[in-house]
Write a protein that holds these residues in place. Structure first.
Motif, PDB file in Angstrom:
ATOM      1  N   ASP A  43       1.404  -1.218   0.404  1.00 14.79           N
ATOM      2  CA  ASP A  43       0.413  -0.295  -0.843  1.00 14.79           C
ATOM      3  C   ASP A  43       1.018   1.045  -0.166  1.00 14.79           C
ATOM      4  OD1 ASP A  43      -2.026  -1.513  -0.074  1.00 14.79           O
ATOM      5  OD2 ASP A  43      -2.519  -1.655   2.426  1.00 14.79           O
ATOM      6  N   GLU A  44       2.142   1.326   0.038  1.00 16.34           N
ATOM      7  CA  GLU A  44       2.923   2.514   0.011  1.00 16.34           C
ATOM      8  C   GLU A  44       3.291   2.907  -1.708  1.00 16.34           C
ATOM      9  OE1 GLU A  44       5.481   4.852   2.199  1.00 16.34           O
ATOM     10  OE2 GLU A  44       4.318   3.654   3.385  1.00 16.34           O
ATOM     11  N   ALA A  45       3.055   3.725  -1.731  1.00 18.61           N
ATOM     12  CA  ALA A  45       3.128   5.066  -2.782  1.00 18.61           C
ATOM     13  C   ALA A  45       4.839   5.111  -2.800  1.00 18.61           C
ATOM     14  CB  ALA A  45       2.769   6.221  -2.699  1.00 18.61           C
ATOM     15  N   MET A  46       5.618   4.682  -4.167  1.00 20.84           N
ATOM     16  CA  MET A  46       6.826   4.683  -3.543  1.00 20.84           C
ATOM     17  C   MET A  46       7.111   5.931  -4.481  1.00 20.84           C
ATOM     18  SD  MET A  46       7.966   2.719  -2.256  1.00 20.84           S
ATOM     19  CE  MET A  46      10.201   2.386  -2.005  1.00 20.84           C
ATOM     20  N   ASP A  47       8.315   6.927  -4.430  1.00 18.49           N
ATOM     21  CA  ASP A  47       8.469   8.770  -4.722  1.00 18.49           C
ATOM     22  C   ASP A  47       9.041   8.023  -5.770  1.00 18.49           C
ATOM     23  OD1 ASP A  47       8.641  11.241  -5.400  1.00 18.49           O
ATOM     24  OD2 ASP A  47       8.585  12.320  -4.118  1.00 18.49           O
ATOM     25  N   PHE A  48       9.029   7.594  -6.867  1.00 18.44           N
ATOM     26  CA  PHE A  48      10.226   7.162  -8.320  1.00 18.44           C
ATOM     27  C   PHE A  48       9.542   8.337  -9.312  1.00 18.44           C
ATOM     28  CE2 PHE A  48      10.124   2.982  -7.337  1.00 18.44           C
ATOM     29  CZ  PHE A  48      10.971   2.831  -6.170  1.00 18.44           C
ATOM     30  N   THR A  49      10.727   9.281  -9.960  1.00 19.52           N
ATOM     31  CA  THR A  49      10.772  10.017 -11.139  1.00 19.52           C
ATOM     32  C   THR A  49      11.508   9.405 -12.023  1.00 19.52           C
ATOM     33  OG1 THR A  49      10.195  11.746  -9.756  1.00 19.52           O
ATOM     34  CG2 THR A  49      10.652  12.529 -11.831  1.00 19.52           C
ATOM     35  N   ILE A  50      11.245   9.108 -13.257  1.00 19.73           N
ATOM     36  CA  ILE A  50      12.044   8.281 -14.099  1.00 19.73           C
ATOM     37  C   ILE A  50      12.546   9.444 -15.463  1.00 19.73           C
ATOM     38  CG2 ILE A  50      13.218   6.702 -15.895  1.00 19.73           C
ATOM     39  CD1 ILE A  50      10.895   5.007 -14.258  1.00 19.73           C
ATOM     40  N   THR A  51      13.378   9.947 -15.972  1.00 19.17           N
ATOM     41  CA  THR A  51      13.560  10.742 -16.984  1.00 19.17           C
ATOM     42  C   THR A  51      14.563  10.286 -17.444  1.00 19.17           C
ATOM     43  OG1 THR A  51      13.002  12.195 -15.512  1.00 19.17           O
ATOM     44  CG2 THR A  51      13.945  12.597 -17.497  1.00 19.17           C
ATOM     45  N   GLY A  52      14.457   9.075 -18.689  1.00 18.51           N
ATOM     46  CA  GLY A  52      15.165   9.147 -20.015  1.00 18.51           C
ATOM     47  C   GLY A  52      16.026   7.567 -19.149  1.00 18.51           C
ATOM     48  N   ASN A  53      17.042   7.757 -18.868  1.00 20.57           N
ATOM     49  CA  ASN A  53      17.648   6.469 -17.974  1.00 20.57           C
ATOM     50  C   ASN A  53      18.019   6.815 -16.537  1.00 20.57           C
ATOM     51  OD1 ASN A  53      18.703   4.882 -19.781  1.00 20.57           O
ATOM     52  ND2 ASN A  53      20.045   6.103 -20.900  1.00 20.57           N
ATOM     53  N   THR A  54      17.749   7.997 -15.988  1.00 22.66           N
ATOM     54  CA  THR A  54      17.432   7.842 -14.680  1.00 22.66           C
ATOM     55  C   THR A  54      16.442   8.123 -13.788  1.00 22.66           C
ATOM     56  OG1 THR A  54      19.574   9.847 -15.776  1.00 22.66           O
ATOM     57  CG2 THR A  54      18.642   9.894 -13.026  1.00 22.66           C
ATOM     58  N   LEU A  55      16.291   7.380 -12.538  1.00 22.77           N
ATOM     59  CA  LEU A  55      15.487   6.882 -11.897  1.00 22.77           C
ATOM     60  C   LEU A  55      15.967   8.155 -10.292  1.00 22.77           C
ATOM     61  CD1 LEU A  55      13.943   4.014 -11.044  1.00 22.77           C
ATOM     62  CD2 LEU A  55      14.498   5.316  -8.905  1.00 22.77           C
ATOM     63  N   THR A  56      15.127   8.411 -10.238  1.00 20.37           N
ATOM     64  CA  THR A  56      15.232   9.354  -8.901  1.00 20.37           C
ATOM     65  C   THR A  56      13.958   9.075  -7.469  1.00 20.37           C
ATOM     66  OG1 THR A  56      16.031  11.772 -10.125  1.00 20.37           O
ATOM     67  CG2 THR A  56      15.295  12.070  -7.562  1.00 20.37           C
ATOM     68  N   TRP A  57      14.827   8.709  -6.937  1.00 16.73           N
ATOM     69  CA  TRP A  57      13.888   7.656  -5.526  1.00 16.73           C
ATOM     70  C   TRP A  57      14.205   8.844  -4.257  1.00 16.73           C
ATOM     71  CZ3 TRP A  57      14.847   2.543  -2.633  1.00 16.73           C
ATOM     72  CH2 TRP A  57      14.010   2.357  -2.041  1.00 16.73           C
ATOM     73  N   ARG A  58      13.365   9.783  -4.178  1.00 13.79           N
ATOM     74  CA  ARG A  58      12.759  10.627  -3.096  1.00 13.79           C
ATOM     75  C   ARG A  58      12.661   8.854  -2.391  1.00 13.79           C
ATOM     76  NH1 ARG A  58       8.990  15.751  -1.662  1.00 13.79           N
ATOM     77  NH2 ARG A  58      10.036  16.136   0.195  1.00 13.79           N
ATOM     78  N   VAL A  59      13.334   9.390  -1.110  1.00  6.66           N
ATOM     79  CA  VAL A  59      13.323   8.410   0.400  1.00  6.66           C
ATOM     80  C   VAL A  59      12.150   8.904   0.810  1.00  6.66           C
ATOM     81  CG1 VAL A  59      14.295   6.967   2.034  1.00  6.66           C
ATOM     82  CG2 VAL A  59      14.916   7.015  -0.480  1.00  6.66           C
ATOM     83  N   ASN A  60      13.193   9.974   1.491  1.00  7.66           N
ATOM     84  CA  ASN A  60      11.784  10.899   2.628  1.00  7.66           C
ATOM     85  C   ASN A  60      12.360  12.327   1.799  1.00  7.66           C
ATOM     86  OD1 ASN A  60      14.439  11.437   3.492  1.00  7.66           O
ATOM     87  ND2 ASN A  60      14.251   9.994   4.832  1.00  7.66           N
ATOM     88  N   ALA A  61      11.760  13.291   3.029  1.00 14.93           N
ATOM     89  CA  ALA A  61      12.436  14.760   2.951  1.00 14.93           C
ATOM     90  C   ALA A  61      13.460  15.349   2.379  1.00 14.93           C
ATOM     91  CB  ALA A  61      11.314  15.709   3.854  1.00 14.93           C
ATOM     92  N   THR A  62      14.448  14.323   3.625  1.00 15.98           N
ATOM     93  CA  THR A  62      15.495  14.777   3.683  1.00 15.98           C
ATOM     94  C   THR A  62      16.628  13.794   2.699  1.00 15.98           C
ATOM     95  OG1 THR A  62      16.161  13.484   4.986  1.00 15.98           O
ATOM     96  CG2 THR A  62      15.627  15.823   5.873  1.00 15.98           C
ATOM     97  N   LEU A  63      15.914  13.305   2.274  1.00 12.42           N
ATOM     98  CA  LEU A  63      16.975  11.717   1.256  1.00 12.42           C
ATOM     99  C   LEU A  63      16.609  12.037  -0.021  1.00 12.42           C
ATOM    100  CD1 LEU A  63      19.595   9.548   1.086  1.00 12.42           C
ATOM    101  CD2 LEU A  63      18.232   8.234   2.133  1.00 12.42           C
ATOM    102  N   THR A  64      17.322  11.839  -1.300  1.00  8.31           N
ATOM    103  CA  THR A  64      17.430  11.850  -2.155  1.00  8.31           C
ATOM    104  C   THR A  64      18.262  10.268  -3.288  1.00  8.31           C
ATOM    105  OG1 THR A  64      15.487  13.463  -2.682  1.00  8.31           O
ATOM    106  CG2 THR A  64      16.866  12.258  -4.935  1.00  8.31           C
ATOM    107  N   LEU A  65      17.905   9.534  -3.410  1.00 13.08           N
ATOM    108  CA  LEU A  65      18.562   8.552  -4.032  1.00 13.08           C
ATOM    109  C   LEU A  65      18.636   8.313  -6.299  1.00 13.08           C
ATOM    110  CD1 LEU A  65      18.041   5.086  -2.052  1.00 13.08           C
ATOM    111  CD2 LEU A  65      20.154   7.191  -1.699  1.00 13.08           C
TER     112      LEU A  65
END
Length: 127
Positions: free
Chosen positions: A101-123
């Protein structure tokens, strides 16, 4: 360098405890979805980690129906700690990726995937 241990440990526990069956009908991610493939960790927040032990072995991989995590953290003594390791069912609903039930904050642009884990951490991952 900011350790990703605490935020990812929290996320791992959240995923494990929130993986109950949803009452909402979930749509499987179709084979042409952009998340499919192997994504290697290259950046934590604004810091390049491609040449750092542990981080350069970290990845996520998806076949469109499941997602596998292998995320390591570098300890102060130089050893590695597994932060998030395992495979979970992945669904998509209204353009959001879900694990349980957990929405994952993934943004995909081309060959780059950004995962905003929480308000202070982005992978940031690259294919």
């Amino acid at each position: 360098m900011k350790s990703i241990f605490k935020p990812l440990t929290f996320l791992c526990l959240l995923i494990l405890f929130s993986c109950e069956k949803s009452t909402v009908e979930e749509e499987a991610i179709v084979a042409d979805d952009a998340i499919i493939g192997l994504w290697n960790l290259v950046q934590i927040d604004d810091e390049d980690v491609t040449d750092l032990d542990c981080y350069n072995d970290s990845y996520i991989e998806s076949d469109g129906e499941n997602i596998s995590f292998y995320i390591l953290d570098l300890n102060e003594d130089g050893s590695c700690t597994e932060i998030l390791v395992g495979t979970e069912a992945l669904t998509i609903e209204e353009d959001f990726y879900y694990i349980g039930d957990e929405a994952m904050d993934f943004t995909i642009t081309g060959n780059t995937l950004t995962w905003r884990v929480n308000a202070t951490l982005t992978l940031l991952f690259k294919r």
